[in-house]
Design a protein around this motif. Sequence first.
Motif, PDB file in Angstrom:
ATOM      1  N   GLU A 279      70.009  76.000  35.841  1.00 44.18           N
ATOM      2  CA  GLU A 279      69.006  75.227  36.577  1.00 44.18           C
ATOM      3  C   GLU A 279      69.661  74.227  37.533  1.00 44.18           C
ATOM      4  OE1 GLU A 279      64.719  73.909  35.578  1.00 44.18           O
ATOM      5  OE2 GLU A 279      66.043  72.666  34.345  1.00 44.18           O
ATOM      6  N   VAL A 280      70.698  73.544  37.045  1.00 46.47           N
ATOM      7  CA  VAL A 280      71.378  72.556  37.888  1.00 46.47           C
ATOM      8  C   VAL A 280      72.073  73.245  39.057  1.00 46.47           C
ATOM      9  CG1 VAL A 280      73.297  70.906  37.952  1.00 46.47           C
ATOM     10  CG2 VAL A 280      71.638  70.825  36.076  1.00 46.47           C
ATOM     11  N   ALA A 281      72.754  74.356  38.763  1.00 48.74           N
ATOM     12  CA  ALA A 281      73.461  75.068  39.841  1.00 48.74           C
ATOM     13  C   ALA A 281      72.479  75.549  40.902  1.00 48.74           C
ATOM     14  CB  ALA A 281      74.228  76.254  39.257  1.00 48.74           C
ATOM     15  N   THR A 282      71.338  76.089  40.461  1.00 50.95           N
ATOM     16  CA  THR A 282      70.351  76.599  41.419  1.00 50.95           C
ATOM     17  C   THR A 282      69.725  75.462  42.216  1.00 50.95           C
ATOM     18  OG1 THR A 282      69.871  78.384  39.860  1.00 50.95           O
ATOM     19  CG2 THR A 282      68.315  78.066  41.651  1.00 50.95           C
ATOM     20  N   ALA A 283      69.379  74.378  41.528  1.00 53.71           N
ATOM     21  CA  ALA A 283      68.751  73.245  42.216  1.00 53.71           C
ATOM     22  C   ALA A 283      69.703  72.640  43.246  1.00 53.71           C
ATOM     23  CB  ALA A 283      68.318  72.183  41.204  1.00 53.71           C
TER      24      ALA A 283
ATOM     25  N   VAL B 118      71.311  71.840  49.036  1.00 51.01           N
ATOM     26  CA  VAL B 118      72.230  71.942  50.170  1.00 51.01           C
ATOM     27  C   VAL B 118      71.745  72.997  51.175  1.00 51.01           C
ATOM     28  CG1 VAL B 118      74.250  71.076  48.949  1.00 51.01           C
ATOM     29  CG2 VAL B 118      73.822  73.518  48.982  1.00 51.01           C
ATOM     30  N   SER B 119      70.884  73.914  50.729  1.00 47.56           N
ATOM     31  CA  SER B 119      70.339  74.903  51.660  1.00 47.56           C
ATOM     32  C   SER B 119      69.163  74.346  52.449  1.00 47.56           C
ATOM     33  CB  SER B 119      69.840  76.139  50.905  1.00 47.56           C
ATOM     34  OG  SER B 119      70.907  76.798  50.293  1.00 47.56           O
ATOM     35  N   GLY B 120      68.550  73.273  51.981  1.00 45.11           N
ATOM     36  CA  GLY B 120      67.477  72.706  52.791  1.00 45.11           C
ATOM     37  C   GLY B 120      66.232  72.276  52.056  1.00 45.11           C
ATOM     38  N   ALA B 121      66.184  72.400  50.721  1.00 41.78           N
ATOM     39  CA  ALA B 121      64.992  71.941  49.998  1.00 41.78           C
ATOM     40  C   ALA B 121      64.919  70.411  50.058  1.00 41.78           C
ATOM     41  CB  ALA B 121      65.030  72.416  48.552  1.00 41.78           C
ATOM     42  N   ASP B 122      63.724  69.907  50.320  1.00 43.89           N
ATOM     43  CA  ASP B 122      63.510  68.456  50.339  1.00 43.89           C
ATOM     44  C   ASP B 122      63.008  67.977  48.992  1.00 43.89           C
ATOM     45  OD1 ASP B 122      63.850  67.764  53.350  1.00 43.89           O
ATOM     46  OD2 ASP B 122      62.651  69.581  53.292  1.00 43.89           O
ATOM     47  N   ALA B 123      62.563  68.910  48.148  1.00 40.65           N
ATOM     48  CA  ALA B 123      62.134  68.579  46.789  1.00 40.65           C
ATOM     49  C   ALA B 123      62.378  69.804  45.917  1.00 40.65           C
ATOM     50  CB  ALA B 123      60.656  68.204  46.763  1.00 40.65           C
ATOM     51  N   VAL B 124      62.807  69.579  44.679  1.00 42.85           N
ATOM     52  CA  VAL B 124      62.964  70.683  43.726  1.00 42.85           C
ATOM     53  C   VAL B 124      62.240  70.317  42.436  1.00 42.85           C
ATOM     54  CG1 VAL B 124      65.153  71.626  44.604  1.00 42.85           C
ATOM     55  CG2 VAL B 124      65.191  69.749  42.941  1.00 42.85           C
ATOM     56  N   ILE B 125      61.783  71.354  41.735  1.00 45.28           N
ATOM     57  CA  ILE B 125      61.129  71.151  40.446  1.00 45.28           C
ATOM     58  C   ILE B 125      62.042  71.740  39.375  1.00 45.28           C
ATOM     59  CG2 ILE B 125      59.117  71.710  39.017  1.00 45.28           C
ATOM     60  CD1 ILE B 125      57.594  72.128  41.733  1.00 45.28           C
ATOM     61  N   VAL B 126      62.387  70.927  38.366  1.00 48.28           N
ATOM     62  CA  VAL B 126      63.208  71.424  37.259  1.00 48.28           C
ATOM     63  C   VAL B 126      62.432  71.264  35.958  1.00 48.28           C
ATOM     64  CG1 VAL B 126      65.412  70.985  38.419  1.00 48.28           C
ATOM     65  CG2 VAL B 126      64.390  69.196  36.992  1.00 48.28           C
ATOM     66  N   ARG B 127      62.939  71.898  34.899  1.00 48.09           N
ATOM     67  CA  ARG B 127      62.237  71.886  33.621  1.00 48.09           C
ATOM     68  C   ARG B 127      62.909  70.945  32.618  1.00 48.09           C
ATOM     69  NH1 ARG B 127      60.591  77.641  31.321  1.00 48.09           N
ATOM     70  NH2 ARG B 127      59.273  77.425  33.188  1.00 48.09           N
ATOM     71  N   HIS B 128      64.221  70.931  32.572  1.00 45.43           N
ATOM     72  CA  HIS B 128      64.909  70.165  31.529  1.00 45.43           C
ATOM     73  C   HIS B 128      65.227  68.748  32.022  1.00 45.43           C
ATOM     74  CE1 HIS B 128      67.460  69.169  28.187  1.00 45.43           C
ATOM     75  NE2 HIS B 128      67.235  70.363  27.636  1.00 45.43           N
ATOM     76  N   PRO B 129      64.925  67.727  31.201  1.00 49.05           N
ATOM     77  CA  PRO B 129      65.232  66.353  31.609  1.00 49.05           C
ATOM     78  C   PRO B 129      66.707  66.133  31.952  1.00 49.05           C
ATOM     79  CG  PRO B 129      63.842  66.348  29.647  1.00 49.05           C
ATOM     80  CD  PRO B 129      64.225  67.766  29.887  1.00 49.05           C
ATOM     81  N   LYS B 130      67.604  66.889  31.288  1.00 49.59           N
ATOM     82  CA  LYS B 130      69.025  66.741  31.634  1.00 49.59           C
ATOM     83  C   LYS B 130      69.312  67.279  33.033  1.00 49.59           C
ATOM     84  CE  LYS B 130      71.367  66.589  27.194  1.00 49.59           C
ATOM     85  NZ  LYS B 130      72.008  67.421  26.156  1.00 49.59           N
TER      86      LYS B 130
ATOM     87  N   SER C  33      61.492  81.255  45.608  1.00 47.61           N
ATOM     88  CA  SER C  33      62.545  80.719  44.752  1.00 47.61           C
ATOM     89  C   SER C  33      63.243  81.869  44.054  1.00 47.61           C
ATOM     90  CB  SER C  33      61.967  79.722  43.743  1.00 47.61           C
ATOM     91  OG  SER C  33      61.011  80.356  42.928  1.00 47.61           O
ATOM     92  N   ALA C  34      64.438  81.620  43.588  1.00 55.49           N
ATOM     93  CA  ALA C  34      65.225  82.641  42.890  1.00 55.49           C
ATOM     94  C   ALA C  34      66.291  81.915  42.099  1.00 55.49           C
ATOM     95  CB  ALA C  34      65.871  83.590  43.894  1.00 55.49           C
ATOM     96  N   ALA C  35      66.670  82.478  40.948  1.00 57.54           N
ATOM     97  CA  ALA C  35      67.757  81.885  40.183  1.00 57.54           C
ATOM     98  C   ALA C  35      69.080  82.281  40.813  1.00 57.54           C
ATOM     99  CB  ALA C  35      67.687  82.371  38.740  1.00 57.54           C
ATOM    100  N   ALA C  36      70.064  81.387  40.742  1.00 56.12           N
ATOM    101  CA  ALA C  36      71.390  81.719  41.254  1.00 56.12           C
ATOM    102  C   ALA C  36      71.848  83.019  40.594  1.00 56.12           C
ATOM    103  CB  ALA C  36      72.358  80.585  40.948  1.00 56.12           C
ATOM    104  N   GLY C  37      72.306  83.955  41.409  1.00 59.22           N
ATOM    105  CA  GLY C  37      72.742  85.236  40.872  1.00 59.22           C
ATOM    106  C   GLY C  37      71.648  86.298  40.913  1.00 59.22           C
ATOM    107  N   TYR C  38      70.448  85.897  41.212  1.00 63.33           N
ATOM    108  CA  TYR C  38      69.323  86.845  41.253  1.00 63.33           C
ATOM    109  C   TYR C  38      68.675  86.850  42.641  1.00 63.33           C
ATOM    110  CZ  TYR C  38      69.767  87.465  36.252  1.00 63.33           C
ATOM    111  OH  TYR C  38      70.252  87.778  35.022  1.00 63.33           O
ATOM    112  N   GLY C  39      69.436  87.279  43.614  1.00 64.37           N
ATOM    113  CA  GLY C  39      68.910  87.331  44.976  1.00 64.37           C
ATOM    114  C   GLY C  39      68.839  85.968  45.636  1.00 64.37           C
TER     115      GLY C  39
END
Lengths: 315, 261
Positions: A280-284, A289-301, A212-218
């Motif tokens: 978080e939303v942008a990265t998720a 769209v790149s192919g993840a079938d499940a993502v884990i996020v931290r913020h309820p929003k 995993s990586a944050a958008a903008g960080y590889g």
Amino acid sequence: MAYTKVAKKYSGKINEVTLGTGDKAITIGGRNVLPLHHFDGEVGNPPKVGLEITDIVPEDWNDALKDLYSDVIGDAAKWAKYVEDNYAPDFICLHFVGASPDGANKSVEECVEVAKQVADAITTPLVVAGSKNDEKDGELFAAVAEALQGKNILILAAKEENYKTVGAAGALAYQQKVAAESSVDINLAKQLNILMTQLGVKEEDIVMHLGSAAAGYGFEYLSSTMDRVILAALGQNDTTLQMPIITPVAFDTWGVKEAVASETDEPEWGNAEERGIHLEVATAAACLVSGADAVIVRHPKSLQTVKNFIEGLLQ
Amino acid sequence: MQKFMIIGERIHCISPVIRKALEERDPEPILKRAREQIEAGAAYLDVNIGPAEKDGEEIMQWVVQLIQSECDNIPLALDTANKKAIEAGIKVYNRSKGKPIINSADAGDRIDNINLAAANDAMCIALCAKEGIPSDNDERMMYCQQMLERAMEAGMDPEDLLFDPLFLVIKGMQEKQVEVLEAIKMMSEMGLKTTGGLSNVSNGAPKELRPVLDAYTVAMAMMCGLTSAIANPCDPKLMEAVKTCDIILGNTLYADSYLEL
């Protein structure tokens, strides 16, 4: 001339993997087209979104999040129940940050106790993430897999260093699901899947954690790795790469400067909580769209926004 | 590019064991060879029942149903000069894992097998020869063109044709080897799929040399674009070459255990 719609056909299909039990069990994977390309063929199960909680009070979390959870943050079971009742994520990720030998260094027994309490408090499927220490995680995952037998949890994750312990205990002995973690190394991703299946783990019990990586960080490395894996899985019908993908977006996005820097330090960047959610939303979304079938996020929003995004695209 | 396709050659009536099994309708020797080849990595199995002039239809139906029912409907290449036997085989063939392949048509007497394939929605191996060995690549490519046209007229998808340049024996026809490779290259450049009886090249060579000759030939032919071969998947040296070339050509993704797959 009339428009003729051309559908892109692939010979391969992503495996289906089910997590949890009962009414709230979820299934991921099952598509034979690129992510969300419902106009081309069978899009399979809609991608799932999980919310992260931790076993101990996460001191490094954003203050707004700690405030939001202030009544429950000291008790993982209460926290899990609160999340289930108020935000209804597809699954909950219990992240054992407290197990780290470099941190709180909670014993395996203490962690297992927390895992049991959390699992008993909720009916939502459970994903268990480790401390990033391969040796400790190997022991921890084996013990948690045993204690939670029958709950059909996902262990996040087995690595090259500990796949034998984690695969043997998690999937073979206690019939849990196991994610294979390959840190943005496409050849290792394939190799780990092969090694796990050679160990006797069934293909339908394996999920891939490609890194995993944050958008903008590889992130482009992660994204191109996912593309290549999916094209091999679908286009070349490579059965060693047809496992669905889970991406713990939360673990990286909340650790980078754009999410961490306080408003005092960076007044022009605006509210820190908002920034974290945006990242978080942008990265998720990019992972989905790149192919993840499940993502884990931290913020309820983030959870709500990403769920809306998926629904909107699959309508 | 798709992975290189091995059509397993070991169910062949030239083998006394297989001939006897076919005559006596004895399933075990045939199933044993089928399973060994599938386990070793064959995507298709060639089933050669010989000329089978007498009871070809019955034999072909029996052997097709036997292998497919016992081996998860593995796709087959039906290999006999008896046209009626091929038709009979196709009638009972299960297509769930792939179309049947007719082995084979040529540019001479057997060109009608292309129409047989077209009429039955089958694939067809198109041997680029007429009478004997083509004298040069002009002749080879002329036959290739003739068969391609015949197939297109019959409404066949060119993807369903596997053009066979006719591999020739190294010991005795050494000067022809590069020509065959060049023919494969020309066919590939036309976007055509190719195949061939690979072990022809090592005919007559000492037993220990045959895998070496076959393996290096397949590697050079794959570089020229060869997409499949009728070969022995139980030859580890050959399979090592095929799998490694698939990696180098990007047909499959590398992993440390790639040879074990």
